[in-house]
Design an enzyme around this catalytic site. Structure first.
Site, PDB file in Angstrom:
ATOM      1  N   ASP A 198      63.012 -27.540  -9.266  1.00  0.00           N
ATOM      2  CA  ASP A 198      62.785 -27.634 -10.717  1.00  0.00           C
ATOM      3  C   ASP A 198      63.835 -28.528 -11.377  1.00  0.00           C
ATOM      4  O   ASP A 198      63.618 -29.061 -12.455  1.00  0.00           O
ATOM      5  CB  ASP A 198      62.832 -26.237 -11.361  1.00  0.00           C
ATOM      6  CG  ASP A 198      61.612 -25.411 -10.980  1.00  0.00           C
ATOM      7  OD1 ASP A 198      60.727 -25.937 -10.276  1.00  0.00           O
ATOM      8  OD2 ASP A 198      61.549 -24.228 -11.370  1.00  0.00           O
ATOM      9  N   SER A 203      69.361 -33.859 -10.162  1.00  0.00           N
ATOM     10  CA  SER A 203      70.102 -33.371  -8.996  1.00  0.00           C
ATOM     11  C   SER A 203      69.980 -34.416  -7.892  1.00  0.00           C
ATOM     12  O   SER A 203      69.104 -35.274  -7.937  1.00  0.00           O
ATOM     13  CB  SER A 203      69.581 -32.000  -8.546  1.00  0.00           C
ATOM     14  OG  SER A 203      68.199 -32.047  -8.294  1.00  0.00           O
ATOM     15  N   THR A 204      70.879 -34.344  -6.908  1.00  0.00           N
ATOM     16  CA  THR A 204      70.982 -35.421  -5.912  1.00  0.00           C
ATOM     17  C   THR A 204      70.702 -34.927  -4.492  1.00  0.00           C
ATOM     18  O   THR A 204      70.826 -33.728  -4.205  1.00  0.00           O
ATOM     19  CB  THR A 204      72.401 -36.009  -5.906  1.00  0.00           C
ATOM     20  OG1 THR A 204      73.325 -34.987  -5.495  1.00  0.00           O
ATOM     21  CG2 THR A 204      72.810 -36.560  -7.264  1.00  0.00           C
ATOM     22  N   SER A 214      65.878 -25.808  -2.090  1.00  0.00           N
ATOM     23  CA  SER A 214      64.478 -25.679  -1.717  1.00  0.00           C
ATOM     24  C   SER A 214      63.604 -26.190  -2.860  1.00  0.00           C
ATOM     25  O   SER A 214      63.880 -25.901  -4.027  1.00  0.00           O
ATOM     26  CB  SER A 214      64.171 -24.204  -1.438  1.00  0.00           C
ATOM     27  OG  SER A 214      62.907 -24.083  -0.855  1.00  0.00           O
ATOM     28  N   GLY A 266      83.752 -32.029   3.550  1.00  0.00           N
ATOM     29  CA  GLY A 266      83.810 -33.480   3.422  1.00  0.00           C
ATOM     30  C   GLY A 266      82.793 -33.954   2.395  1.00  0.00           C
ATOM     31  O   GLY A 266      82.073 -33.155   1.791  1.00  0.00           O
ATOM     32  N   ILE A 268      79.501 -35.974   1.739  1.00  0.00           N
ATOM     33  CA  ILE A 268      78.299 -36.487   2.421  1.00  0.00           C
ATOM     34  C   ILE A 268      78.010 -37.863   1.834  1.00  0.00           C
ATOM     35  O   ILE A 268      77.787 -37.980   0.626  1.00  0.00           O
ATOM     36  CB  ILE A 268      77.091 -35.553   2.200  1.00  0.00           C
ATOM     37  CG1 ILE A 268      77.412 -34.136   2.685  1.00  0.00           C
ATOM     38  CG2 ILE A 268      75.840 -36.102   2.892  1.00  0.00           C
ATOM     39  CD1 ILE A 268      76.476 -33.067   2.147  1.00  0.00           C
ATOM     40  N   TYR A 469      61.974 -14.660  -6.687  1.00  0.00           N
ATOM     41  CA  TYR A 469      62.778 -15.336  -7.708  1.00  0.00           C
ATOM     42  C   TYR A 469      62.675 -14.537  -9.003  1.00  0.00           C
ATOM     43  O   TYR A 469      61.598 -14.476  -9.615  1.00  0.00           O
ATOM     44  CB  TYR A 469      62.210 -16.746  -7.875  1.00  0.00           C
ATOM     45  CG  TYR A 469      63.020 -17.703  -8.694  1.00  0.00           C
ATOM     46  CD1 TYR A 469      63.705 -18.744  -8.085  1.00  0.00           C
ATOM     47  CD2 TYR A 469      63.093 -17.599 -10.073  1.00  0.00           C
ATOM     48  CE1 TYR A 469      64.441 -19.650  -8.832  1.00  0.00           C
ATOM     49  CE2 TYR A 469      63.825 -18.494 -10.824  1.00  0.00           C
ATOM     50  CZ  TYR A 469      64.500 -19.525 -10.199  1.00  0.00           C
ATOM     51  OH  TYR A 469      65.218 -20.417 -10.941  1.00  0.00           O
TER      52      TYR A 469
HETATM   53  C1  LIG Z   1      67.252 -25.646 -14.536  1.00  0.00           C
HETATM   54  C2  LIG Z   1      67.602 -25.602 -13.092  1.00  0.00           C
HETATM   55  C3  LIG Z   1      66.600 -25.518 -12.139  1.00  0.00           C
HETATM   56  C4  LIG Z   1      66.931 -25.467 -10.778  1.00  0.00           C
HETATM   57  N1  LIG Z   1      65.928 -25.407  -9.864  1.00  0.00           N
HETATM   58  C5  LIG Z   1      66.244 -25.419  -8.545  1.00  0.00           C
HETATM   59  C6  LIG Z   1      65.210 -25.374  -7.562  1.00  0.00           C
HETATM   60  O1  LIG Z   1      64.013 -25.348  -7.872  1.00  0.00           O
HETATM   61  N2  LIG Z   1      65.584 -25.387  -6.259  1.00  0.00           N
HETATM   62  C7  LIG Z   1      66.899 -25.447  -5.884  1.00  0.00           C
HETATM   63  O2  LIG Z   1      67.182 -25.478  -4.697  1.00  0.00           O
HETATM   64  N3  LIG Z   1      67.885 -25.462  -6.795  1.00  0.00           N
HETATM   65  C8  LIG Z   1      67.602 -25.456  -8.098  1.00  0.00           C
HETATM   66  N4  LIG Z   1      68.604 -25.494  -9.031  1.00  0.00           N
HETATM   67  C9  LIG Z   1      70.005 -25.528  -8.588  1.00  0.00           C
HETATM   68  C10 LIG Z   1      70.572 -26.947  -8.374  1.00  0.00           C
HETATM   69  O3  LIG Z   1      69.771 -27.928  -8.940  1.00  0.00           O
HETATM   70  C11 LIG Z   1      70.779 -27.187  -6.898  1.00  0.00           C
HETATM   71  O4  LIG Z   1      71.835 -26.357  -6.444  1.00  0.00           O
HETATM   72  C12 LIG Z   1      71.069 -28.650  -6.507  1.00  0.00           C
HETATM   73  O5  LIG Z   1      70.949 -28.732  -5.117  1.00  0.00           O
HETATM   74  C13 LIG Z   1      72.437 -29.153  -6.923  1.00  0.00           C
HETATM   75  O6  LIG Z   1      72.429 -30.569  -6.776  1.00  0.00           O
HETATM   76  P1  LIG Z   1      73.441 -31.500  -7.575  1.00  0.00           P
HETATM   77  O7  LIG Z   1      73.254 -32.871  -7.062  1.00  0.00           O
HETATM   78  O8  LIG Z   1      73.300 -31.312  -9.022  1.00  0.00           O
HETATM   79  O9  LIG Z   1      74.839 -30.944  -7.059  1.00  0.00           O
HETATM   80  P2  LIG Z   1      76.125 -30.513  -7.881  1.00  0.00           P
HETATM   81  O10 LIG Z   1      75.799 -29.419  -8.816  1.00  0.00           O
HETATM   82  O11 LIG Z   1      76.780 -31.703  -8.431  1.00  0.00           O
HETATM   83  O12 LIG Z   1      77.014 -29.930  -6.688  1.00  0.00           O
HETATM   84  C14 LIG Z   1      76.648 -28.766  -6.019  1.00  0.00           C
HETATM   85  C15 LIG Z   1      77.595 -28.536  -4.836  1.00  0.00           C
HETATM   86  O13 LIG Z   1      77.365 -29.536  -3.865  1.00  0.00           O
HETATM   87  C16 LIG Z   1      78.546 -30.294  -3.616  1.00  0.00           C
HETATM   88  N5  LIG Z   1      78.128 -31.674  -3.425  1.00  0.00           N
HETATM   89  C17 LIG Z   1      77.353 -32.436  -4.233  1.00  0.00           C
HETATM   90  N6  LIG Z   1      77.172 -33.657  -3.703  1.00  0.00           N
HETATM   91  C18 LIG Z   1      77.858 -33.676  -2.538  1.00  0.00           C
HETATM   92  C19 LIG Z   1      78.076 -34.662  -1.546  1.00  0.00           C
HETATM   93  N7  LIG Z   1      77.525 -35.877  -1.604  1.00  0.00           N
HETATM   94  N8  LIG Z   1      78.866 -34.347  -0.498  1.00  0.00           N
HETATM   95  C20 LIG Z   1      79.421 -33.117  -0.386  1.00  0.00           C
HETATM   96  N9  LIG Z   1      79.240 -32.155  -1.289  1.00  0.00           N
HETATM   97  C21 LIG Z   1      78.465 -32.423  -2.358  1.00  0.00           C
HETATM   98  C22 LIG Z   1      79.412 -30.078  -4.831  1.00  0.00           C
HETATM   99  O14 LIG Z   1      80.794 -30.241  -4.542  1.00  0.00           O
HETATM  100  C23 LIG Z   1      79.070 -28.656  -5.210  1.00  0.00           C
HETATM  101  O15 LIG Z   1      79.800 -27.761  -4.422  1.00  0.00           O
HETATM  102  C24 LIG Z   1      68.298 -25.519 -10.386  1.00  0.00           C
HETATM  103  C25 LIG Z   1      69.295 -25.625 -11.365  1.00  0.00           C
HETATM  104  C26 LIG Z   1      68.952 -25.667 -12.697  1.00  0.00           C
HETATM  105  C27 LIG Z   1      70.038 -25.775 -13.722  1.00  0.00           C
END
Ligand SMILES: Cc1cc2nc3c(=O)[nH]c(=O)nc-3n(C[C@H](O)[C@H](O)[C@H](O)COP(=O)(O)OP(=O)(O)OC[C@H]3O[C@@H](n4cnc5c(N)ncnc54)[C@H](O)[C@@H]3O)c2cc1C
Length: 604
Positions: A198, A203-204, A214, A266, A268, A469
């Site tokens: 979602d 997100s990355t 997931s 580390g 990624i 959920y």
């Molecule tokens: C509204 C909302 C909806 C969401 N829906 C979902 C969903 O449907 N499914 C789901 O799985 N999650 C969901 N999430 C949670 C979130 O989006 C996930 O946890 C997502 O994977 C985080 O990605 P990010 O790139 O924003 O990482 P960040 O929030 O920037 O980082 C998350 C963690 O990963 C680490 N990290 C980030 N990039 C790297 C890298 N390149 N190398 C090493 N470590 C790294 C960071 O240090 C941190 O510990 C939702 C969140 C919100 C707010």
């Protein structure tokens, strides 16, 4: 991204076009959402602490990535300080910023990542990888008392699909790419990753891997853990390379160690992921079920059958009613049709409309495949009292799913705290987990004397079980700090999960929010193994300290020398080898021509 909330500044949730929402929230939470909202504190009224840095660090980093990619700007640092958990949002909106990073650094190549990590370790700085900041488990915030310099390493410039191997259907992709840009690059060549959380828009890839994310279509494509085959990770001892082989017998899986590591092992830099040809047809059908028990059983039967849908999702009665309450102003024809349907369900099918549950099942592939799948699912849901209500509700859900996250900020503006807790368990335990979590939430509402609402859906099905959920909302009583009341409800639900044999999280990671339940989930020896892994790879505790296993060292390990932190010298626990790169693998010879999509990915 808003510094105080979800998504883009110009996008906001509104209730005015949803006539049933106001009475619904008034009835369940005793809050009138038409009253004027309270805005977050203005950024100009917030005090951002000045960065504290050892001499020469900023200059050295600028030498690695270029001046423009090292930022000490207050807003930039605040945006990078935390994720988007409810606790993050409430504190930030109120001007409590926590331990803001001292610098934001934006490397553009893997070599620059290496240079950044080397400079950081030489200065004994804390390094926190930042994807897009969307996590909701406290995975990004530096510990409150952190005295070492804190660097947020924003991966956003690493945003390219590097290569696609059409024979193996593998793509090597840089880890900082956000969902839309990733899919745009793959789609242009006729491929998709099929990972749609979602939070997709913000997100990355690296964040998904580091949190074991997931996506909505995981039933077909798999979770990110399955999709990720190869990895390149810049670690303190060098660049870790995991080859993208389909399976391997090389001891405990290093690939699995990186999955969910939350930046503790580390940075990624890129991943090789399984991709699929874009499906020629994609549809999501809506279904109604007479009860949660029947709907749950139907989802279980689908998972056990030969049907391979891309999405299986069912809401309980409370979430179904909430979905109906967020419908837009219906036309006269809509009203008539809806009334006719409800009459049919009650009189002919014997539904209790208050217990009715809304489900979505998604289908992807060739037209023939989709037709065959629909028939298989139809044969399963019929005996469970299910009724297909066509593509309308599914299409609406599909279009709106990336807008729904904005509702949390809308409610916060009106004093309502809303959050989620999700878990997974075997099919045989799911009814027990469902009952336990709801009972725990309602018990917490009663204990606090607050109005509250809890609802649930099932998503992400596997052969052996599924993810549940839960979304909950409370109207704080005003007698205690709102976050203290929230914590009572959140803890009650989390505790119910682990007590009922379910996991502390299916896809939101551990961070700091869920660390309290880790030992109950994976056992004390499991926690000891994780601590040993983190301490062995990162002996100085420089990589995102305090996440997953908490801040304390295991009792039998020597105490860290945090008291005498080295503000002007190298990390005292830097591993013997210098950070170095491993030469990139030579590119595979270009394969002859694309092959057609094979069988869908099996359920894990
Ligand atoms: C509204 C909302 C909806 C969401 N829906 C979902 C969903 O449907 N499914 C789901 O799985 N999650 C969901 N999430 C949670 C979130 O989006 C996930 O946890 C997502 O994977 C985080 O990605 P990010 O790139 O924003 O990482 P960040 O929030 O920037 O980082 C998350 C963690 O990963 C680490 N990290 C980030 N990039 C790297 C890298 N390149 N190398 C090493 N470590 C790294 C960071 O240090 C941190 O510990 C939702 C969140 C919100 C707010």
């Amino acid at each position: 991204m808003k510094w105080w909330g979800w998504g883009e500044e110009q996008i906001a949730f509104t209730h005015e076009d949803k006539p049933s929402l106001r009475p619904f929230i008034l009835r369940h939470l005793e809050v009138d959402i038409a009253t004027p909202p309270t805005a977050p504190v203005a950024f100009s009224d917030v005090t951002v602490p000045a960065p504290v840095l050892p001499a020469g660090l900023a200059e050295r980093l600028a030498g690695v990535v270029g001046d423009v990619h090292v930022s000490s700007d207050g807003m930039d640092r605040v945006v990078h300080a935390r994720g988007k958990s409810l606790r993050d949002l409430v504190r930030t909106r109120g001007g409590d910023l926590g331990r803001v990073p001292d610098l934001v650094v934006r490397p553009g190549t893997e070599d620059e990542l290496v240079g950044v990590l080397r400079a950081a370790l030489d200065a004994d700085a804390v390094v926190i990888a930042f994807g897009a900041g969307s996590n909701i488990s406290g995975s990004l915030e530096a510990p409150a008392g952190e005295r070492r310099p804190v660097l947020s390493v924003d991966m956003g410039r690493l945003d390219r699909v590097l290569s696609i191997d059409p024979v193996a259907r593998l793509a090597e992709i840089q880890a900082g790419v956000q969902g839309p840009r990733l899919e745009a690059q793959l789609n242009a060549a006729g491929w998709t990753l099929g990972h749609f959380p979602d939070s997709f828009a913000h997100s990355t890839l690296g964040g998904w891997i580091a949190t074991r994310s997931s996506g909505m279509q995981s039933d077909k494509y798999g979770d990110i853990a399955e999709l990720t085959r190869g990895l390149r990770v810049v670690a303190p001892s060098g660049t870790l390379v995991v080859r993208p082989v389909p399976s391997t017998s090389t001891g405990p899986s290093v690939r699995e160690m990186i999955l969910g590591s939350e930046g503790r092992l580390g940075l990624i830099s890129s991943a090789t992921v399984q991709v699929h040809r874009l499906p020629s047809e994609r549809t999501i059908l809506g279904y109604l079920f007479p009860s949660w028990a029947e709907g749950l059983a139907a989802m279980r039967d689908i998972a056990a059958s030969e049907a391979t849908p891309s999405v299986t999702r069912i809401s309980d009665a409370e979430e179904t009613q909430f979905s109906f309450a967020t419908r837009k102003q219906p036309t006269a024809v809509d009203k008539l049709q809806s009334k006719a349907l409800m009459t049919f369900l009650e009189r002919r099918k014997g539904y209790d409309l208050g217990a009715m549950c809304l489900a979505f099942v998604g289908y992807e592939g060739s037209e023939r495949h989709v037709r065959a799948q629909r028939c298989k699912v139809g044969r399963i849901i019929g005996p469970r009292g299910g009724l297909c209500i066509g593509t309308g509700p599914g299409a609406l859900y599909d279009q709106k799913k990336f807008d729904t996250p904005y509702i949390r900020d809308f409610l916060l503006d009106r004093g309502v705290l809303a959050d989620v807790s999700e878990t997974a368990a075997p099919w045989s335990r799911l009814p027990l987990v469902y009952d336990a979590a709801r009972t725990a939430a309602r018990g917490a509402f009663a204990e606090l004397g607050v109005r509250g609402y809890v609802m649930c859906h099932l998503s992400h099905s596997y052969h052996s079980g599924a993810c549940l959920y839960f979304t909950f909302a409370i109207t704080p009583s005003g007698r205690r700090a709102p976050l203290d009341e929230y914590a009572v409800v959140k803890s009650a639900i989390q505790q119910a999960f682990v007590d009922a044999g379910a996991t502390l999280s299916h896809h939101h990671a551990v961070g700091t929010e869920h660390a309290e339940w880790l030992e109950q989930d994976i056992s004390a020896p499991g926690v000891t193994m994780l601590r040993a892994l983190f301490d062995g790879v990162d002996p100085g505790g420089n990589l995102n300290p305090g996440k997953i296993v908490g801040a304390d060292l295991a009792p039998d390990l020597p105490a860290r020398d945090d008291d005498g932190v080295n503000l002007d010298g190298p990390s005292r626990r830097v591993v013997a080898e210098a950070v170095h790169t491993t030469p990139a693998q030579p590119a595979a010879a270009p394969p002859p021509e694309p092959v057609p999509e094979a069988k869908p990915a099996p359920r894990a």
